[in-house]
Design an enzyme around this catalytic site. Structure first.
Site: not given
Ligand SMILES: Cc1cc2nc3c(=O)[nH]c(=O)nc-3n(C[C@H](O)[C@H](O)[C@H](O)COP(=O)(O)O)c2cc1C
Length: 403
Positions: A208, A277, A287, A324, A338, A342
């Site tokens: 990401n 995730d 490959k 965050f 969240k 958490k």
């Protein structure tokens, strides 16, 4: 980080003067007001114009110059300084100050000031090892003057050894550090930062846009405030702060394990990383070739990774956990969910679609939501400033718990 701070930079006649221009630029970037005093020796190497341009302030070189308004220059400079930094600091200037001489503007300002004095010495190895210099330096140290360690390396004179001036970045870190309160001494802080990467095959992966900037900035701030810092980082292009233990990981599972090794005896866990995730269910050991699938489409099945925050949130005892939430819509609602799921003590929510917020920027726009329902909205600010606010908020929670 240095907003509102007045720094007098004393520049003396050593060959490392050329690095002092970069130093001024870096201090100004941290929003310090920098006033440069050059010794006559320094002006033989670089002209005052260079420092004037970099600092955007008049450069002071003369003690007996005529002034346009009545203001005894050495006294006014001495009084307004928060810090007097001498870089490069020659053996000559250090020797003069150690022996109470005040025969030029710089040494006179030092004599007249109550500010903290910091030296970044720079000289040839034999000069550095000379017992006269060592004695002068030790004398000043006993009087509370600070010396930034010299490096060992190739010197301008061609010799190899001690006496190389610390790099401008190190000097700036040292200066910032000397303004910071040490309220995290004896605290162990674990910080996760950056992205994770999940292999598809030996040459491809899923990742990401996380740059790691927020986590690295938090690590620097926690370190500056006296904490023992463990930085668990996915792949980034950033230089880890000095004095921080860095654990480099690639995948979410590796990050999960690394957090596990330090969680039990940590005081604070800050989850600023963006771990994937999901990961490919079976990464190919070789490959994947074009055309290896009959169809035009290649399907990669993903499986859920361990949820690091949720796992340790359930398991936590006295630890303070900060999370965050980088969202693109319904920011406060999702961040609140969240926070509860958490078991965070507070969450830093931001809308990554807003200009100036999000992954690759040096800035962010954050809202803090804590587990008591308090919401604090903050304006656009640099990630370094946001790190200070996050650590302040953690400090308040520790303080409230201790009462
Ligand atoms: C080319 C050159 C390079 C020098 N480099 C240094 C140096 O790195 N460190 C040092 O202590 N003196 C160095 N010196 C000697 C100083 O310039 C000299 O001691 C001078 O008196 C310093 O004056 P100041 O401390 O008032 O600036 C150098 C001299 C020359 C000519």
């Amino acid at each position: 980080m240095l907003k509102g701070k007045n720094i007098i930079l004393g520049v003396t006649g050593g060959i490392a003067v050329y690095k002092a221009a970069d130093l001024v630029s870096k201090l100004v970037k941290q929003h310090a007001n920098v006033e440069v005093i050059m010794t006559e020796g320094a002006t033989k190497f670089v002209t005052p114009l260079t420092f004037q341009t970099m600092s955007q302030n008049k450069v002071h070189t003369e003690m007996f110059g005529l002034v346009s308004h009545f203001d005894v220059e050495h006294i006014s400079l001495a009084q307004k300084a928060d810090i007097i930094l001498i870089a490069p600091a020659t053996a000559n200037t250090i020797g003069k100050i150690a022996n109470g001489l005040a025969d030029n503007l710089l040494t006179t300002v030092v004599m007249a000031s109550k500010a903290k004095i910091i030296y970044a010495p720079a000289m040839n190895t034999d000069m550095y090892n000379n017992l006269i210099f060592q004695e002068n330096m030790n004398k000043l140290k006993t009087l509370g003057h600070k010396f930034i360690k010299t490096g060992v390396g190739r010197l301008a004179c061609g010799d190899f050894g001690a006496g190389k001036m610390a790099e401008p970045l190190e000097i700036v870190d040292y200066v910032i550090n000397s303004f910071v309160k040490k309220d995290f001494v004896n605290k162990k802080v674990v910080i996760t930062a950056g992205p994770t990467i999940e292999p598809i095959d030996p040459v491809r992966y899923i990742t990401n846009h996380s740059s790691g900037k927020m986590g690295y900035s938090l690590a620097q701030e926690a370190k500056n405030r006296g904490a023992e810092v463990i930085l668990i980082s996915g792949p980034t292009h950033l230089r880890p702060p000095d004095g921080v233990e860095i654990i480099n990981i690639k995948t979410t599972s590796e990050m999960f394990e690394a957090v596990g090794k330090h969680f039990d005896d940590c005081d604070i866990l800050i989850k600023s990383a963006a771990p994937s995730d999901y990961k490919p269910i079976n990464a190919s050991p070789i490959k994947i070739k074009k055309g290896s699938s009959d169809e035009d489409n290649l399907e990669i099945k993903l499986v859920k990774n361990p949820d690091i925050a949720e796992y340790y949130g359930k398991y936590k005892k006295e630890q303070i956990m900060v999370g965050f939430a980088a969202e693109t819509n319904n920011v406060i609602e999702y961040a609140n969910k969240k926070l509860k799921k958490k078991n965070f003590d507070f969450i830093v929510a931001n809308d990554v679609t807003k200009p100036g917020a999000g992954f690759k920027n040096d800035t962010n726009i954050a809202t803090f939501i804590d587990n008591k329902g308090n919401i604090e909205k903050h304006p656009l600010m640099e990630k370094t400033q946001l790190s200070t606010l996050i650590l302040d908020k953690i400090y308040d929670i520790i303080d409230i718990k201790a009462r």
